[in-house]
Design a protein around this motif. Sequence first.
Motif, PDB file in Angstrom:
ATOM      1  N   GLN A   1       0.820  -1.209   0.000  1.00 57.82           N
ATOM      2  CA  GLN A   1       0.000   0.000   0.000  1.00 57.82           C
ATOM      3  C   GLN A   1       0.858   1.266   0.000  1.00 57.82           C
ATOM      4  OE1 GLN A   1      -3.445   0.381   0.002  1.00 57.82           O
ATOM      5  NE2 GLN A   1      -3.602  -1.821  -0.399  1.00 57.82           N
ATOM      6  N   GLU A   2       2.000   1.207   0.675  1.00 58.15           N
ATOM      7  CA  GLU A   2       2.781   2.432   0.891  1.00 58.15           C
ATOM      8  C   GLU A   2       3.715   2.793  -0.266  1.00 58.15           C
ATOM      9  OE1 GLU A   2       4.833  -0.825   3.481  1.00 58.15           O
ATOM     10  OE2 GLU A   2       2.859  -0.429   2.614  1.00 58.15           O
ATOM     11  N   LEU A   3       3.754   1.983  -1.311  1.00 57.94           N
ATOM     12  CA  LEU A   3       4.636   2.273  -2.453  1.00 57.94           C
ATOM     13  C   LEU A   3       4.165   3.516  -3.207  1.00 57.94           C
ATOM     14  CD1 LEU A   3       7.013   1.380  -4.317  1.00 57.94           C
ATOM     15  CD2 LEU A   3       5.317   0.091  -5.642  1.00 57.94           C
ATOM     16  N   THR A   4       5.094   4.448  -3.446  1.00 62.90           N
ATOM     17  CA  THR A   4       4.799   5.622  -4.268  1.00 62.90           C
ATOM     18  C   THR A   4       4.589   5.185  -5.717  1.00 62.90           C
ATOM     19  OG1 THR A   4       6.094   7.070  -2.843  1.00 62.90           O
ATOM     20  CG2 THR A   4       5.710   7.826  -5.082  1.00 62.90           C
ATOM     21  N   ARG A   5       3.447   5.584  -6.301  1.00 64.95           N
ATOM     22  CA  ARG A   5       3.132   5.137  -7.666  1.00 64.95           C
ATOM     23  C   ARG A   5       2.860   6.310  -8.619  1.00 64.95           C
ATOM     24  NH1 ARG A   5       0.773   1.192  -4.276  1.00 64.95           N
ATOM     25  NH2 ARG A   5       1.441  -0.927  -4.811  1.00 64.95           N
ATOM     26  N   ASP A   6       3.236   7.512  -8.224  1.00 63.20           N
ATOM     27  CA  ASP A   6       2.906   8.674  -9.064  1.00 63.20           C
ATOM     28  C   ASP A   6       4.097   9.609  -9.250  1.00 63.20           C
ATOM     29  OD1 ASP A   6       3.068   9.598  -6.483  1.00 63.20           O
ATOM     30  OD2 ASP A   6       1.099  10.564  -6.449  1.00 63.20           O
ATOM     31  N   THR A   7       5.305   9.036  -9.273  1.00 63.42           N
ATOM     32  CA  THR A   7       6.490   9.866  -9.498  1.00 63.42           C
ATOM     33  C   THR A   7       6.451  10.428 -10.922  1.00 63.42           C
ATOM     34  OG1 THR A   7       7.836   8.591  -7.942  1.00 63.42           O
ATOM     35  CG2 THR A   7       9.015   9.852  -9.620  1.00 63.42           C
ATOM     36  N   PRO A   8       6.578  11.756 -11.081  1.00 61.29           N
ATOM     37  CA  PRO A   8       6.559  12.340 -12.425  1.00 61.29           C
ATOM     38  C   PRO A   8       7.737  11.813 -13.257  1.00 61.29           C
ATOM     39  CG  PRO A   8       6.295  14.036 -10.744  1.00 61.29           C
ATOM     40  CD  PRO A   8       6.708  12.784 -10.034  1.00 61.29           C
ATOM     41  N   PRO A   9       7.505  11.494 -14.536  1.00 63.79           N
ATOM     42  CA  PRO A   9       8.607  11.039 -15.395  1.00 63.79           C
ATOM     43  C   PRO A   9       9.718  12.087 -15.484  1.00 63.79           C
ATOM     44  CG  PRO A   9       6.481  10.637 -16.445  1.00 63.79           C
ATOM     45  CD  PRO A   9       6.211  11.486 -15.245  1.00 63.79           C
ATOM     46  N   ILE A  10      10.945  11.615 -15.589  1.00 64.05           N
ATOM     47  CA  ILE A  10      12.087  12.518 -15.755  1.00 64.05           C
ATOM     48  C   ILE A  10      12.684  12.317 -17.151  1.00 64.05           C
ATOM     49  CG2 ILE A  10      12.609  12.534 -13.282  1.00 64.05           C
ATOM     50  CD1 ILE A  10      15.043  10.667 -13.960  1.00 64.05           C
ATOM     51  N   THR A  11      13.545  13.234 -17.533  1.00 66.36           N
ATOM     52  CA  THR A  11      14.270  13.091 -18.794  1.00 66.36           C
ATOM     53  C   THR A  11      15.577  12.348 -18.555  1.00 66.36           C
ATOM     54  OG1 THR A  11      15.478  15.151 -18.487  1.00 66.36           O
ATOM     55  CG2 THR A  11      13.330  15.281 -19.622  1.00 66.36           C
ATOM     56  N   MET A  12      16.145  11.832 -19.641  1.00 65.50           N
ATOM     57  CA  MET A  12      17.436  11.164 -19.530  1.00 65.50           C
ATOM     58  C   MET A  12      18.504  12.145 -19.033  1.00 65.50           C
ATOM     59  SD  MET A  12      19.080   8.636 -22.415  1.00 65.50           S
ATOM     60  CE  MET A  12      17.499   8.023 -22.972  1.00 65.50           C
ATOM     61  N   ALA A  13      18.400  13.399 -19.479  1.00 67.86           N
ATOM     62  CA  ALA A  13      19.363  14.417 -19.038  1.00 67.86           C
ATOM     63  C   ALA A  13      19.300  14.605 -17.530  1.00 67.86           C
ATOM     64  CB  ALA A  13      19.088  15.743 -19.753  1.00 67.86           C
ATOM     65  N   ALA A  14      18.084  14.575 -16.967  1.00 67.52           N
ATOM     66  CA  ALA A  14      17.931  14.733 -15.515  1.00 67.52           C
ATOM     67  C   ALA A  14      18.594  13.576 -14.776  1.00 67.52           C
ATOM     68  CB  ALA A  14      16.450  14.829 -15.154  1.00 67.52           C
ATOM     69  N   PHE A  15      18.463  12.368 -15.333  1.00 66.83           N
ATOM     70  CA  PHE A  15      19.122  11.222 -14.714  1.00 66.83           C
ATOM     71  C   PHE A  15      20.627  11.437 -14.638  1.00 66.83           C
ATOM     72  CE2 PHE A  15      21.693   7.471 -15.899  1.00 66.83           C
ATOM     73  CZ  PHE A  15      21.683   6.822 -14.666  1.00 66.83           C
ATOM     74  N   PHE A  16      21.209  11.869 -15.754  1.00 69.22           N
ATOM     75  CA  PHE A  16      22.665  12.044 -15.773  1.00 69.22           C
ATOM     76  C   PHE A  16      23.112  13.193 -14.870  1.00 69.22           C
ATOM     77  CE2 PHE A  16      22.503   9.486 -19.746  1.00 69.22           C
ATOM     78  CZ  PHE A  16      23.469   8.552 -19.404  1.00 69.22           C
ATOM     79  N   GLN A  17      22.169  14.075 -14.504  1.00 67.91           N
ATOM     80  CA  GLN A  17      22.477  15.158 -13.563  1.00 67.91           C
ATOM     81  C   GLN A  17      22.247  14.731 -12.115  1.00 67.91           C
ATOM     82  OE1 GLN A  17      19.952  18.311 -15.006  1.00 67.91           O
ATOM     83  NE2 GLN A  17      21.109  18.533 -16.912  1.00 67.91           N
ATOM     84  N   GLY A  18      21.789  13.484 -11.922  1.00 68.50           N
ATOM     85  CA  GLY A  18      21.628  12.971 -10.570  1.00 68.50           C
ATOM     86  C   GLY A  18      20.262  13.164  -9.952  1.00 68.50           C
ATOM     87  N   VAL A  19      19.261  13.539 -10.776  1.00 69.32           N
ATOM     88  CA  VAL A  19      17.904  13.767 -10.255  1.00 69.32           C
ATOM     89  C   VAL A  19      17.131  12.449 -10.308  1.00 69.32           C
ATOM     90  CG1 VAL A  19      15.793  15.132 -10.502  1.00 69.32           C
ATOM     91  CG2 VAL A  19      17.998  16.121 -11.150  1.00 69.32           C
ATOM     92  N   HIS A  20      17.296  11.613  -9.292  1.00 72.90           N
ATOM     93  CA  HIS A  20      16.613  10.319  -9.309  1.00 72.90           C
ATOM     94  C   HIS A  20      16.705   9.653  -7.948  1.00 72.90           C
ATOM     95  CE1 HIS A  20      20.604   8.438  -9.361  1.00 72.90           C
ATOM     96  NE2 HIS A  20      20.925   9.252 -10.332  1.00 72.90           N
ATOM     97  N   ARG A  21      15.922   8.587  -7.769  1.00 73.63           N
ATOM     98  CA  ARG A  21      15.921   7.811  -6.527  1.00 73.63           C
ATOM     99  C   ARG A  21      15.367   6.425  -6.848  1.00 73.63           C
ATOM    100  NH1 ARG A  21      11.388  11.378  -5.973  1.00 73.63           N
ATOM    101  NH2 ARG A  21       9.408  10.214  -5.956  1.00 73.63           N
ATOM    102  N   ASN A  22      15.234   5.588  -5.836  1.00 72.04           N
ATOM    103  CA  ASN A  22      14.551   4.309  -5.986  1.00 72.04           C
ATOM    104  C   ASN A  22      13.277   4.372  -5.138  1.00 72.04           C
ATOM    105  OD1 ASN A  22      13.589   1.640  -5.788  1.00 72.04           O
ATOM    106  ND2 ASN A  22      15.628   0.774  -6.018  1.00 72.04           N
TER     107      ASN A  22
END
Length: 276
Positions: A181-202
Amino acid sequence: MASTLGLLSPAKLNLFLHVTGRREDGYHTLQTVFQLLNWGDSMHFTPDRSGQLRLDMPGVALPAEDNLILRAARLLQRDDLGASIACDKRIPMGGGLGGGSSNAATTLLALNHLWQLGLEQAELQALGAQLGADVPVFVAGHSAWAEGVGEQLTRITLPEAWYLVIKPACSVPTGEIFSSQELTRDTPPITMAAFFQGVHRNDCEPVVVARYPEVGDALQWLQGFAEARLTGTGACIFAAFASQHEAVAVQEQVPARWTSFTARGVDVSPVLTALA
């Protein structure tokens, strides 16, 4: 027929994992990056004309109908084609390293080659998707940006890194985490560029840590040396280092209650390299 073919069935890391939604069929949509490793299970395939499939996998007791290696082989098997398959497992089960999916993909690639079936990569990926969401990325054999339910793959090149991977003394069932129940399921999509800039989590990490405190302990320990993250739904955690020397130096300090290994990230699967 060809003689025995030996292949390294690689582990993977999810460098991040965002759960962006949930479809009506219950599957989750996500974004992730798959990093392949030069470490994994050792598999050997010996083809024959017996019409039988034999699997030797010491230390693993799985019913044949649940074994992804045999299920993958059966998807390709026809007429009198047979094979003896041996798998020396190093990738821990329930660790988030994709061991079963990797073994299934390695089986599809190896037997397509040995049985001279001539199936294209896209055909093998479609077969792999019947076995699990992570199988197609191992068939494709490249580090990848993944979206959808993990089937929309874009090949990427990742910065060179060595990884220290720690396996706490627990296994985490993927289904348990994705159904929580507690899993976040609405994280806004990011761009590949954002990933390479470190904007991400698990997104799975808080859920896993709450249910499996041992994972939280390992994360906190490794955080003392580098940015530590959960791979997939765990239980394994990892950190990236600039060199093998740095990764091994930290590994030598890992508490004895956890198992660990170091591996280099690779953009091309050792299976593809060997079959080329």
